[in-house]
Design a protein around this motif. Structure first.
Motif, PDB file in Angstrom:
ATOM      1  N   HIS A  67       0.831  -1.321   0.020  1.00 16.59           N
ATOM      2  CA  HIS A  67       0.001   0.165  -0.010  1.00 16.59           C
ATOM      3  C   HIS A  67       0.809   1.325  -0.036  1.00 16.59           C
ATOM      4  O   HIS A  67       0.546   2.355  -0.292  1.00 16.59           O
ATOM      5  CB  HIS A  67      -1.007  -0.017   1.173  1.00 16.59           C
ATOM      6  CG  HIS A  67      -1.886  -1.186   1.240  1.00 16.59           C
ATOM      7  ND1 HIS A  67      -2.941  -1.100   0.519  1.00 16.59           N
ATOM      8  CD2 HIS A  67      -2.083  -2.415   1.829  1.00 16.59           C
ATOM      9  CE1 HIS A  67      -3.910  -2.098   0.647  1.00 16.59           C
ATOM     10  NE2 HIS A  67      -3.406  -2.813   1.237  1.00 16.59           N
ATOM     11  N   LEU A  68       2.118   1.072   0.288  1.00  9.88           N
ATOM     12  CA  LEU A  68       3.001   2.145   0.525  1.00  9.88           C
ATOM     13  C   LEU A  68       3.767   2.443  -0.815  1.00  9.88           C
ATOM     14  O   LEU A  68       5.097   2.413  -0.723  1.00  9.88           O
ATOM     15  CB  LEU A  68       3.841   2.226   1.746  1.00  9.88           C
ATOM     16  CG  LEU A  68       3.023   2.107   2.957  1.00  9.88           C
ATOM     17  CD1 LEU A  68       4.063   1.973   4.195  1.00  9.88           C
ATOM     18  CD2 LEU A  68       2.268   3.524   3.353  1.00  9.88           C
ATOM     19  N   ALA A  69       3.241   2.060  -2.035  1.00 14.74           N
ATOM     20  CA  ALA A  69       4.044   1.979  -3.180  1.00 14.74           C
ATOM     21  C   ALA A  69       4.596   3.456  -3.606  1.00 14.74           C
ATOM     22  O   ALA A  69       4.033   4.468  -2.830  1.00 14.74           O
ATOM     23  CB  ALA A  69       3.239   1.595  -4.363  1.00 14.74           C
ATOM     24  N   GLY A  70       5.659   3.589  -4.242  1.00 18.60           N
ATOM     25  CA  GLY A  70       6.393   4.936  -4.616  1.00 18.60           C
ATOM     26  C   GLY A  70       5.327   5.968  -5.157  1.00 18.60           C
ATOM     27  O   GLY A  70       3.995   5.653  -5.205  1.00 18.60           O
ATOM     28  N   SER A  71       5.736   7.063  -5.498  1.00 18.56           N
ATOM     29  CA  SER A  71       4.920   8.360  -5.775  1.00 18.56           C
ATOM     30  C   SER A  71       4.335   8.066  -7.329  1.00 18.56           C
ATOM     31  O   SER A  71       3.322   8.696  -7.284  1.00 18.56           O
ATOM     32  CB  SER A  71       5.991   9.495  -5.955  1.00 18.56           C
ATOM     33  OG  SER A  71       6.985   9.354  -6.916  1.00 18.56           O
ATOM     34  N   ASP A  72       4.804   7.113  -7.902  1.00 18.76           N
ATOM     35  CA  ASP A  72       4.202   6.845  -9.104  1.00 18.76           C
ATOM     36  C   ASP A  72       3.258   5.705  -9.213  1.00 18.76           C
ATOM     37  O   ASP A  72       3.414   4.756  -8.977  1.00 18.76           O
ATOM     38  CB  ASP A  72       5.394   6.493 -10.224  1.00 18.76           C
ATOM     39  CG  ASP A  72       4.723   6.229 -11.804  1.00 18.76           C
ATOM     40  OD1 ASP A  72       3.325   6.344 -11.743  1.00 18.76           O
ATOM     41  OD2 ASP A  72       5.655   6.061 -12.594  1.00 18.76           O
ATOM     42  N   PRO A  73       1.942   5.942  -9.119  1.00 16.15           N
ATOM     43  CA  PRO A  73       0.907   5.034  -9.091  1.00 16.15           C
ATOM     44  C   PRO A  73       0.996   4.015 -10.058  1.00 16.15           C
ATOM     45  O   PRO A  73       0.245   3.039  -9.848  1.00 16.15           O
ATOM     46  CB  PRO A  73      -0.407   5.912  -9.034  1.00 16.15           C
ATOM     47  CG  PRO A  73      -0.207   7.094  -9.891  1.00 16.15           C
ATOM     48  CD  PRO A  73       1.500   7.238  -9.587  1.00 16.15           C
ATOM     49  N   ASP A  74       1.657   4.274 -11.190  1.00 14.12           N
ATOM     50  CA  ASP A  74       1.820   3.327 -12.419  1.00 14.12           C
ATOM     51  C   ASP A  74       2.997   2.273 -12.325  1.00 14.12           C
ATOM     52  O   ASP A  74       3.198   1.459 -13.222  1.00 14.12           O
ATOM     53  CB  ASP A  74       1.721   3.921 -13.730  1.00 14.12           C
ATOM     54  CG  ASP A  74       0.330   4.622 -13.971  1.00 14.12           C
ATOM     55  OD1 ASP A  74      -0.693   4.180 -13.365  1.00 14.12           O
ATOM     56  OD2 ASP A  74       0.433   5.532 -14.441  1.00 14.12           O
ATOM     57  N   ASP A  75       3.853   2.578 -11.027  1.00 13.63           N
ATOM     58  CA  ASP A  75       4.906   1.515 -11.192  1.00 13.63           C
ATOM     59  C   ASP A  75       4.827   0.358 -10.295  1.00 13.63           C
ATOM     60  O   ASP A  75       4.340   0.310  -9.303  1.00 13.63           O
ATOM     61  CB  ASP A  75       5.985   2.509 -10.010  1.00 13.63           C
ATOM     62  CG  ASP A  75       7.392   2.082 -10.545  1.00 13.63           C
ATOM     63  OD1 ASP A  75       7.723   0.862 -11.048  1.00 13.63           O
ATOM     64  OD2 ASP A  75       8.391   2.486  -9.991  1.00 13.63           O
ATOM     65  N   ASP A  76       5.245  -0.645 -10.935  1.00 18.94           N
ATOM     66  CA  ASP A  76       5.246  -1.925 -10.453  1.00 18.94           C
ATOM     67  C   ASP A  76       6.146  -2.490  -9.340  1.00 18.94           C
ATOM     68  O   ASP A  76       5.812  -3.178  -8.496  1.00 18.94           O
ATOM     69  CB  ASP A  76       5.095  -3.212 -11.433  1.00 18.94           C
ATOM     70  CG  ASP A  76       4.013  -2.856 -12.334  1.00 18.94           C
ATOM     71  OD1 ASP A  76       2.790  -2.408 -12.232  1.00 18.94           O
ATOM     72  OD2 ASP A  76       4.016  -3.497 -13.431  1.00 18.94           O
ATOM     73  N   LEU A  77       7.360  -1.546  -9.371  1.00 19.82           N
ATOM     74  CA  LEU A  77       8.377  -1.702  -8.592  1.00 19.82           C
ATOM     75  C   LEU A  77       7.983  -0.981  -7.208  1.00 19.82           C
ATOM     76  O   LEU A  77       7.914   0.089  -7.190  1.00 19.82           O
ATOM     77  CB  LEU A  77       9.633  -1.204  -9.103  1.00 19.82           C
ATOM     78  CG  LEU A  77      10.664  -1.454  -8.116  1.00 19.82           C
ATOM     79  CD1 LEU A  77      11.264  -2.761  -8.079  1.00 19.82           C
ATOM     80  CD2 LEU A  77      11.896  -0.829  -8.795  1.00 19.82           C
TER      81      LEU A  77
END
Length: 227
Positions: free
Chosen positions: A15-25
């Motif tokens: 849930h704490l993915a990076g700033s880019d919501p389209d980034d799978d990494l």
């Protein structure tokens, strides 16, 4: 039953993915100890190298996750015929399946020595499994992944004969299709045209993460639960 390893010193949260919501990494680093890998899967992430062995390990949670529910598997007439031509075995040649999937001659190969060591260890502990197709005593196809409750997290598959990997997928679904079959899910990470033809569809990251707790609470299928 699988052996629970010591807990990881690392924490994961897709849930704490990076700033880019389209980034799978989602994250970099950590280690590949069994407790770490299991903790990641239980939070919706999986490891995959970025490049060379000198690079930190990447931890991925696809924005668009490829999944297969058992009732959506597409078995064509030709594939049904092919199922009669192979013998399906479970966990009789895990290392061989892993090495075939890691063959450096395959395009887009990603399984390096670090990944191989980690999943062999997970297999020894009863978490990682192979479904294999054999003909005339020869291993000709298969797949491997992790079984966590009602989730089978598929990692890779290979074939040396036509339809051998597809038959392994049919064998996996047959194994999972027990009294809890409606509650089970096969995660294939990313959908491809080939996997879509077999019934794989995409769901969003948040939907996948929302389903995880329920999936993990489902009992393991008997074929993966051990003695």
């Amino acid at each position: 039953m699988p052996v629970e390893p010591p807990p990881s010193r690392w924490a994961f949260d897709a849930h704490l993915a990076g700033s880019d919501p389209d980034d799978d990494l989602v994250a970099l680093g950590a280690d590949l100890e069994p407790g770490t890998v299991l903790a990641a899967y239980r939070q919706g992430l999986f490891p995959m190298p970025l490049g060379s062995a000198r690079d930190p390990m990447g931890w991925w949670s696809p924005v668009h996750r490829g999944v297969l529910t058992l009732d959506r598997l597409v078995v064509s007439r030709s594939l049904r015929r092919a199922c009669r031509d192979f013998e399906v075995r479970v966990d009789t040649a895990f290392a061989e399946v892993l090495d075939a999937c890691a063959d450096p001659r395959r395009p887009h190969g990603w399984i390096d020595r670090r990944i191989r060591t980690a999943y062999l260890h997970l297999h020894e502990l009863g978490w990682a499994h192979s479904v294999e197709t054999w003909r005339d005593g020869r291993l000709v196809g298969g797949l491997y992944g992790l079984a966590l409750g009602g989730l089978f997290a598929g990692e890779s598959m290979f074939h040396r004969e036509r339809d051998a990997s597809k038959v392994a997928l049919v064998g996996l679904v047959d194994l999972l299709d027990d009294e809890h079959g409606e509650q089970r899910l096969v995660d294939v990470q990313w959908q491809t045209d080939h996997l879509a033809s077999l019934g794989v569809r995409e769901i969003g990251r948040e939907e996948y993460l929302g389903r995880l707790p329920g999936l993990l609470a489902v009992p393991l299928p008997r074929g993966f639960a051990g003695p």
